[in-house]
Motif scaffolding. Structure first.
Motif, PDB file in Angstrom:
ATOM      1  N   ALA A  81      -2.466 -86.816  23.287  1.00  0.00           N
ATOM      2  CA  ALA A  81      -2.959 -87.508  22.109  1.00  0.00           C
ATOM      3  C   ALA A  81      -2.354 -85.851  21.560  1.00  0.00           C
ATOM      4  N   ALA A  82      -2.063 -85.212  22.496  1.00  0.00           N
ATOM      5  CA  ALA A  82      -1.699 -83.428  21.533  1.00  0.00           C
ATOM      6  C   ALA A  82      -1.123 -83.353  21.804  1.00  0.00           C
ATOM      7  N   ALA A  83      -0.391 -83.664  22.941  1.00  0.00           N
ATOM      8  CA  ALA A  83       1.282 -83.976  23.612  1.00  0.00           C
ATOM      9  C   ALA A  83       2.052 -84.149  22.512  1.00  0.00           C
ATOM     10  N   LEU A  84       1.242 -85.654  22.524  1.00  0.00           N
ATOM     11  CA  LEU A  84       2.386 -86.673  21.206  1.00  0.00           C
ATOM     12  C   LEU A  84       2.700 -85.568  20.250  1.00  0.00           C
ATOM     13  N   ALA A  85       1.403 -84.678  19.582  1.00  0.00           N
ATOM     14  CA  ALA A  85       2.260 -84.290  17.916  1.00  0.00           C
ATOM     15  C   ALA A  85       2.732 -83.015  18.624  1.00  0.00           C
ATOM     16  N   THR A  86       3.221 -82.226  19.704  1.00  0.00           N
ATOM     17  CA  THR A  86       4.153 -81.303  19.717  1.00  0.00           C
ATOM     18  C   THR A  86       5.357 -82.623  19.915  1.00  0.00           C
ATOM     19  N   LEU A  87       6.348 -83.173  19.815  1.00  0.00           N
ATOM     20  CA  LEU A  87       7.104 -84.749  19.953  1.00  0.00           C
ATOM     21  C   LEU A  87       8.145 -84.157  18.392  1.00  0.00           C
ATOM     22  N   ASP A  88       9.141 -84.712  18.075  1.00  0.00           N
ATOM     23  CA  ASP A  88       9.069 -85.190  16.966  1.00  0.00           C
ATOM     24  C   ASP A  88       9.175 -86.858  16.511  1.00  0.00           C
ATOM     25  N   PRO A  89       9.193 -86.814  15.113  1.00  0.00           N
ATOM     26  CA  PRO A  89       8.558 -87.551  14.702  1.00  0.00           C
ATOM     27  C   PRO A  89       9.676 -88.590  15.286  1.00  0.00           C
ATOM     28  N   ARG A  90      10.398 -88.706  15.203  1.00  0.00           N
ATOM     29  CA  ARG A  90      11.641 -89.690  15.509  1.00  0.00           C
ATOM     30  C   ARG A  90      11.176 -90.002  17.458  1.00  0.00           C
ATOM     31  N   LEU A  91      10.596 -88.953  17.809  1.00  0.00           N
ATOM     32  CA  LEU A  91      10.633 -89.300  19.428  1.00  0.00           C
ATOM     33  C   LEU A  91       9.498 -90.053  19.909  1.00  0.00           C
ATOM     34  N   ARG A  92       8.534 -89.765  18.699  1.00  0.00           N
ATOM     35  CA  ARG A  92       7.460 -90.349  18.859  1.00  0.00           C
ATOM     36  C   ARG A  92       7.211 -91.319  18.480  1.00  0.00           C
ATOM     37  N   ALA A  93       7.585 -91.540  17.467  1.00  0.00           N
ATOM     38  CA  ALA A  93       8.762 -93.436  17.143  1.00  0.00           C
ATOM     39  C   ALA A  93       9.022 -93.836  18.062  1.00  0.00           C
ATOM     40  N   ALA A  94       9.627 -93.986  19.158  1.00  0.00           N
ATOM     41  CA  ALA A  94      10.709 -94.008  19.460  1.00  0.00           C
ATOM     42  C   ALA A  94       9.581 -95.050  20.800  1.00  0.00           C
ATOM     43  N   LEU A  95       8.121 -93.884  21.023  1.00  0.00           N
ATOM     44  CA  LEU A  95       7.030 -94.491  22.341  1.00  0.00           C
ATOM     45  C   LEU A  95       6.442 -95.256  21.438  1.00  0.00           C
ATOM     46  N   ALA A  96       6.772 -95.230  20.211  1.00  0.00           N
ATOM     47  CA  ALA A  96       5.529 -96.338  19.230  1.00  0.00           C
ATOM     48  C   ALA A  96       6.373 -97.383  19.352  1.00  0.00           C
ATOM     49  N   CYS A 140      22.423 -97.235  26.332  1.00  0.00           N
ATOM     50  CA  CYS A 140      22.234 -97.776  24.917  1.00  0.00           C
ATOM     51  C   CYS A 140      21.854 -96.164  23.379  1.00  0.00           C
ATOM     52  N   ARG A 141      21.626 -95.838  22.648  1.00  0.00           N
ATOM     53  CA  ARG A 141      21.493 -94.792  21.972  1.00  0.00           C
ATOM     54  C   ARG A 141      19.944 -95.116  22.123  1.00  0.00           C
ATOM     55  N   LEU A 142      19.395 -96.459  21.533  1.00  0.00           N
ATOM     56  CA  LEU A 142      18.085 -96.434  20.989  1.00  0.00           C
ATOM     57  C   LEU A 142      17.502 -96.148  22.764  1.00  0.00           C
ATOM     58  N   SER A 143      17.585 -96.395  23.935  1.00  0.00           N
ATOM     59  CA  SER A 143      16.699 -96.220  25.158  1.00  0.00           C
ATOM     60  C   SER A 143      17.404 -94.297  25.621  1.00  0.00           C
ATOM     61  N   ASP A 144      18.411 -94.271  24.961  1.00  0.00           N
ATOM     62  CA  ASP A 144      18.807 -92.622  25.637  1.00  0.00           C
ATOM     63  C   ASP A 144      16.620 -91.842  24.647  1.00  0.00           C
ATOM     64  N   THR A 145      17.173 -91.899  23.736  1.00  0.00           N
ATOM     65  CA  THR A 145      15.946 -91.562  22.243  1.00  0.00           C
ATOM     66  C   THR A 145      14.461 -91.857  22.905  1.00  0.00           C
ATOM     67  N   GLU A 146      14.361 -92.935  23.795  1.00  0.00           N
ATOM     68  CA  GLU A 146      13.419 -93.459  23.929  1.00  0.00           C
ATOM     69  C   GLU A 146      12.671 -93.017  25.733  1.00  0.00           C
ATOM     70  N   ALA A 147      14.079 -92.589  26.489  1.00  0.00           N
ATOM     71  CA  ALA A 147      14.231 -91.696  27.686  1.00  0.00           C
ATOM     72  C   ALA A 147      13.584 -90.369  27.339  1.00  0.00           C
ATOM     73  N   GLN A 148      14.333 -89.796  25.786  1.00  0.00           N
ATOM     74  CA  GLN A 148      14.077 -88.394  25.809  1.00  0.00           C
ATOM     75  C   GLN A 148      12.375 -87.761  25.520  1.00  0.00           C
ATOM     76  N   ALA A 149      12.441 -88.918  24.349  1.00  0.00           N
ATOM     77  CA  ALA A 149      10.787 -88.979  24.196  1.00  0.00           C
ATOM     78  C   ALA A 149       9.918 -88.737  25.511  1.00  0.00           C
ATOM     79  N   GLU A 150       9.817 -90.106  26.384  1.00  0.00           N
ATOM     80  CA  GLU A 150       9.252 -90.188  27.696  1.00  0.00           C
ATOM     81  C   GLU A 150       9.545 -88.224  28.150  1.00  0.00           C
TER      82      GLU A 150
END
Length: 321
Positions: free
Chosen positions: A136-151, A243-253
């Motif tokens: 949860a603490a690690a997630l909090a360090t991510l940009d909101p858009r990256l957190r959203a991609a994981l959610a 795709c651009r969405l999977s790119d964002t998800e991969a960056q977030a992961e």
């Protein structure tokens, strides 16, 4: 049978082509992937595929590349799901902390209150809770858009991928009919990260709509070998689906894993500091005990010397008398 094999990239084509050839089927490859983003990535994957195919004597054709079609179908589904996830992330941030004891604290309290057997289980739960807390603490360090991609809702992500498969298999089926093929297949099922059942359903659907046979194979058992071979060959291996969405998800992961590793290192550093502090405390206790014993020995030695000196003095007195 004249088979048109839809391919997503070079590395994923290695084992499917080998397996099909061993079955007596000589496939021709179609690179139909309007999902791939950006254009430079598309060109890189196609060039890698063509370079390998030329060495293997496999024909490669290029389908239409129209990102607008993808954006209107799979892209629209994915963007809507991401927007919803982003709203959930934003609402959670606004809500803030509830003030209740977190999972890690609850686990520590349970471990302290339980007996030996229960305490071991509670300690395990506390460790899991601590891991959850670190995530949860690690997630909090991510940009909101990256957190959203994981959610993003898993069902919405699956729907996005289904629409993407459908678009590409429809393109493959149309091409197959136009160029005299009897059947269509795909290399997508080599990846364990794809929706294999959905791939089979959409491949069957596209083939049936265009009067073709569907040649589906679950190539996942060959994924490790495809990975090994492509690495040994020095092939370009992409780090996201396309795709651009999977790119964002991969960056977030990737960023989440990096933040988790940093959090774990920090946690271990804190544990090491605590252990070192305990060792230092033990050393100080031992040193204090040794100092105390040395003082006792010094006092006893001084007393024994004093007694000896006194006896000597008394003996000298007796001699003088």
């Amino acid at each position: 049978m004249k088979l048109l094999l839809h391919a997503c990239c070079g590395p994923c084509s290695l084992e499917p082509v080998r397996v099909l050839r061993e079955e007596g089927v000589e496939p021709a490859i179609l690179f139909a992937n309007s999902n791939i983003h950006p254009r430079e990535e598309y060109d890189h994957r196609l060039a890698t595929l063509r370079e390998w195919a030329a060495t293997e004597g496999v024909s490669v054709a290029e389908g239409r590349y129209d990102v607008r079609d993808w954006d209107k179908t799979a892209g629209a589904i994915g963007s809507a799901a991401l927007a919803k996830a982003l709203m959930r992330v934003a609402r959670k941030e606004v809500a803030g902390a509830t003030g209740a004891a977190g999972p890690a604290e609850a686990g520590r309290e349970a471990a302290g209150a339980a007996g030996p057997a229960e305490g071991t289980a509670a300690a395990t739960k506390a460790e899991a809770a601590a891991e959850t807390e670190r995530e949860a603490a690690a997630l909090a360090t991510l940009d909101p858009r990256l957190r959203a991609a994981l959610a993003v809702d898993p069902d919405a992500r699956a729907a996005r991928c289904r629409a993407c498969y459908r678009l590409r298999f429809e393109e493959a089926a149309r091409y197959a009919v136009e160029h005299g093929f009897d059947a269509i297949g795909t290399t997508l099922s080599v990846s364990p990260y794809q929706y294999t059942d959905v791939i089979e359903e959409e491949l069957d659907r596209a083939a049936a709509r265009h009067g073709l046979d569907s040649v589906f194979r679950d190539f996942r058992p060959y994924y490790d070998e495809a990975t090994r071979r492509s690495r040994e060959a020095g092939m370009y291996r992409q780090n996201f689906c396309g795709c651009r969405l999977s790119d964002t998800e991969a960056q977030a992961e990737r960023q989440l894993r990096k933040a988790m590793r940093a959090a774990e290192r920090a946690a271990h550093a804190a544990e090491r500091q605590a252990q070192e502090a305990k060792r230092a405390e033990k050393r100080a206790e031992r040193q204090a005990y040794q100092d105390k014993q040395q003082r006792k020995h010094a006092i006893l030695k001084a007393m024994r010397k004093q007694m000896k000196d006194q006896v000597k003095e008394e003996n000298r007195e007796d001699e003088r008398l």
